[in-house]
Write an enzyme that holds these catalytic residues in place. Sequence first.
Site, PDB file in Angstrom:
ATOM      1  N   ASP A 101      -0.166   5.026   0.832  1.00  0.00           N
ATOM      2  CA  ASP A 101      -0.388   5.930   1.961  1.00  0.00           C
ATOM      3  C   ASP A 101      -0.424   5.152   3.270  1.00  0.00           C
ATOM      4  O   ASP A 101      -1.172   4.183   3.407  1.00  0.00           O
ATOM      5  CB  ASP A 101      -1.697   6.697   1.769  1.00  0.00           C
ATOM      6  CG  ASP A 101      -1.605   7.680   0.608  1.00  0.00           C
ATOM      7  OD1 ASP A 101      -0.707   8.539   0.630  1.00  0.00           O
ATOM      8  OD2 ASP A 101      -2.409   7.569  -0.329  1.00  0.00           O
ATOM      9  N   ASP A 133       0.853  -1.179   0.000  1.00  0.00           N
ATOM     10  CA  ASP A 133       0.000   0.000   0.000  1.00  0.00           C
ATOM     11  C   ASP A 133       0.896   1.239   0.000  1.00  0.00           C
ATOM     12  O   ASP A 133       2.043   1.191   0.447  1.00  0.00           O
ATOM     13  CB  ASP A 133      -0.904  -0.024   1.244  1.00  0.00           C
ATOM     14  CG  ASP A 133      -1.951   1.071   1.204  1.00  0.00           C
ATOM     15  OD1 ASP A 133      -2.467   1.369   0.113  1.00  0.00           O
ATOM     16  OD2 ASP A 133      -2.246   1.642   2.273  1.00  0.00           O
ATOM     17  N   ASP A 181      -1.279  -0.887   6.036  1.00  0.00           N
ATOM     18  CA  ASP A 181      -1.424  -0.259   7.355  1.00  0.00           C
ATOM     19  C   ASP A 181      -2.836  -0.396   7.900  1.00  0.00           C
ATOM     20  O   ASP A 181      -3.114   0.096   8.987  1.00  0.00           O
ATOM     21  CB  ASP A 181      -1.048   1.225   7.283  1.00  0.00           C
ATOM     22  CG  ASP A 181      -2.064   2.028   6.486  1.00  0.00           C
ATOM     23  OD1 ASP A 181      -2.321   1.679   5.317  1.00  0.00           O
ATOM     24  OD2 ASP A 181      -2.619   3.009   7.036  1.00  0.00           O
TER      25      ASP A 181
END
Length: 261
Positions: free
Chosen positions: A9, A7, A203
């Site tokens: 961001d 990922d 995240d």
Amino acid sequence: MWAYLMDMDGVLVHEEHLIPGADQLVAELTASGTPFRVLTNNSIYTPRDLRARLLRTGLDVPEEAIWTSALATARFLQTQRPGGSAFVIGEAGLTTALHEIGYVLTDRDPDYVVLGETRTYSFTAITRAIRLVEEGARFIATNPDATGPSREGSLPATGSVAALIERATGRSPYFVGKPNPLMMRSALNSLGAHSETTLMIGDRMDTDVRSGLEAGLKTILVLTGISTRDTAELYPYRPNRVIDSVAELVGRSHDPLGEGA
């Protein structure tokens, strides 16, 4: 050799700031010829735009290594209805991806209404989308994220506008982006990689880890974004590993799960 899906961001960058160690990990993967893709549910930007944005933070990611929900949506539509047509609410990332697969963008009797991310949602465009869905256009959305970040705070995102159209029409959209494992599989196909030897680093437990798990990948949760050790424990599934940040993988990208000596 492992292949990597990461990922963007919360894993590699925060808004316009590099997460320490991200540049070293990407450089290590590139130098070793390790296949990888950087993923984002954001459909606003083209891979070229995102490469430029990442370069400004100090992160050198090749354009072809960036995979967006817009690209995944275009790939999906190409398999479903080649050479089709769509009414699009979105930005260049989405319209470019659809043009590249030969789609015609129109507001007259389209095969699909395709909803993506934009910072300037138009009431007129949303009204047109509602009427086209009512008239039989199939409803697709790039991703289910309800809000997006900005310097001023949260912004309404694709999921929120999709809910508005769904409430008005009674028709649910098909979401292509995470946590739909279709996003993972389309990225895997673009890499030519196999799920058994591919790792998903994210995240968020509810999108990154879930979609990786459902696509049959090994998963690593980093604590530089949304999920924490405590909130991760609330989910009925677990990542294969939890680390503080991607900096812990630098020099260890050949053994990301810590299974070696």
